[in-house]
Scaffold this motif. Structure first.
Motif, PDB file in Angstrom:
ATOM      1  N   UNK A   1       9.902  14.278  -1.117  1.00 25.82           N
ATOM      2  CA  UNK A   1       9.080  14.966  -0.120  1.00 25.82           C
ATOM      3  C   UNK A   1       9.768  15.070   1.242  1.00 25.82           C
ATOM      4  N   UNK A   2       9.361  16.077   2.004  1.00 25.84           N
ATOM      5  CA  UNK A   2       9.845  16.222   3.368  1.00 25.84           C
ATOM      6  C   UNK A   2       9.504  14.951   4.130  1.00 25.84           C
ATOM      7  N   UNK A   3      10.386  14.523   4.983  1.00 24.71           N
ATOM      8  CA  UNK A   3      10.152  13.314   5.754  1.00 24.71           C
ATOM      9  C   UNK A   3      10.775  12.074   5.148  1.00 24.71           C
ATOM     10  N   UNK A   4      11.148  12.131   3.871  1.00 22.88           N
ATOM     11  CA  UNK A   4      11.804  10.980   3.243  1.00 22.88           C
ATOM     12  C   UNK A   4      13.201  10.835   3.831  1.00 22.88           C
ATOM     13  N   UNK A   5      13.562   9.621   4.190  1.00 21.08           N
ATOM     14  CA  UNK A   5      14.882   9.352   4.770  1.00 21.08           C
ATOM     15  C   UNK A   5      15.743   8.471   3.881  1.00 21.08           C
TER      16      UNK A   5
ATOM     17  N   UNK B   1       9.912   6.964   4.496  1.00 15.47           N
ATOM     18  CA  UNK B   1      10.208   7.754   5.693  1.00 15.47           C
ATOM     19  C   UNK B   1      10.903   6.873   6.726  1.00 15.47           C
ATOM     20  N   UNK B   2      11.176   7.443   7.907  1.00 13.37           N
ATOM     21  CA  UNK B   2      11.906   6.721   8.949  1.00 13.37           C
ATOM     22  C   UNK B   2      11.190   5.457   9.400  1.00 13.37           C
ATOM     23  N   UNK B   3       9.871   5.417   9.283  1.00 13.44           N
ATOM     24  CA  UNK B   3       9.095   4.242   9.676  1.00 13.44           C
ATOM     25  C   UNK B   3       8.934   3.216   8.576  1.00 13.44           C
ATOM     26  N   UNK B   4       9.474   3.502   7.394  1.00 11.06           N
ATOM     27  CA  UNK B   4       9.376   2.566   6.278  1.00 11.06           C
ATOM     28  C   UNK B   4       8.165   2.765   5.386  1.00 11.06           C
ATOM     29  N   UNK B   5       7.366   3.798   5.660  1.00 16.59           N
ATOM     30  CA  UNK B   5       6.199   4.076   4.822  1.00 16.59           C
ATOM     31  C   UNK B   5       6.621   4.765   3.532  1.00 16.59           C
TER      32      UNK B   5
ATOM     33  N   UNK C   1       0.833  -1.197   0.000  1.00 22.24           N
ATOM     34  CA  UNK C   1       0.000   0.000   0.000  1.00 22.24           C
ATOM     35  C   UNK C   1       0.869   1.249   0.000  1.00 22.24           C
ATOM     36  N   UNK C   2       0.509   2.185  -0.851  1.00 21.60           N
ATOM     37  CA  UNK C   2       1.174   3.475  -0.937  1.00 21.60           C
ATOM     38  C   UNK C   2       0.116   4.515  -0.631  1.00 21.60           C
ATOM     39  N   UNK C   3       0.387   5.412   0.286  1.00 22.45           N
ATOM     40  CA  UNK C   3      -0.591   6.410   0.678  1.00 22.45           C
ATOM     41  C   UNK C   3      -1.028   7.229  -0.532  1.00 22.45           C
ATOM     42  N   UNK C   4      -2.338   7.430  -0.666  1.00 24.26           N
ATOM     43  CA  UNK C   4      -2.853   8.295  -1.717  1.00 24.26           C
ATOM     44  C   UNK C   4      -2.244   9.672  -1.512  1.00 24.26           C
ATOM     45  N   UNK C   5      -1.847  10.307  -2.571  1.00 28.35           N
ATOM     46  CA  UNK C   5      -1.245  11.625  -2.458  1.00 28.35           C
ATOM     47  C   UNK C   5       0.255  11.577  -2.235  1.00 28.35           C
ATOM     48  N   UNK C   6       0.870  10.384  -2.295  1.00 26.34           N
ATOM     49  CA  UNK C   6       2.321  10.328  -2.149  1.00 26.34           C
ATOM     50  C   UNK C   6       2.942  11.046  -3.351  1.00 26.34           C
TER      51      UNK C   6
END
Length: 133
Positions: A51-55, A116-120, A24-29
């Motif tokens: 995007x901001x938050x990408x690690x 991101x840091x959580x893997x999302x 699953x990829x968040x809508x609006x990614x």
């Protein structure tokens, strides 16, 4: 990219895009802008629109004519909106460069996923080039 809509008992709907190998990829990614050039080692790559938050950026090479062949990829840490990775700069033990049979030209897709840091997944993008050119 396939869109999956889940209906919950309250009548609300949650929409997510199915991408990144069925995850699953968040809508609006974000949609990443990707370009690359062949060279010795991993491709020289430019990615923008991060995007901001990408690690981390995750890379995977896909051969459109030999879809079952696993070329692997790698990961690269990020902290800004764009990155330029030099030829061979993506450190990876799993990457295997393009290798079509002699006399054939294949289309290769360099797929990039920002997490991101959580893997999302927070962004995706890709670019296609022929090899050999």
């Amino acid at each position: 990219m396939k869109r999956l809509v889940l209906f919950v008992s309250t009548g609300l709907a949650l929409s997510v895009c199915m991408g990144n190998g069925g995850k699953a990829v968040a809508a609006g990614s974000a949609t990443l802008s990707v370009s690359f050039n062949w060279c010795s080692g991993t491709p020289a790559t430019k990615v923008s629109g991060i995007p901001a938050g990408a690690k981390t950026l995750r890379f995977r090479l896909k051969d459109h004519q030999a879809t079952g062949y696993q070329h692997g990829g790698g990961e690269y840490p990020v902290s800004g909106k764009s990155v330029s990775i030099p030829c061979g700069g993506l450190k990876s033990k799993s990457y295997e460069g393009p290798s079509p049979p002699a006399g054939q030209v294949h289309d290769y897709e360099w797929i990039v996923t920002a997490v991101d840091a959580g893997g999302s997944v927070v962004g995706t993008g890709s670019a296609v080039r022929k090899f050999p050119q």
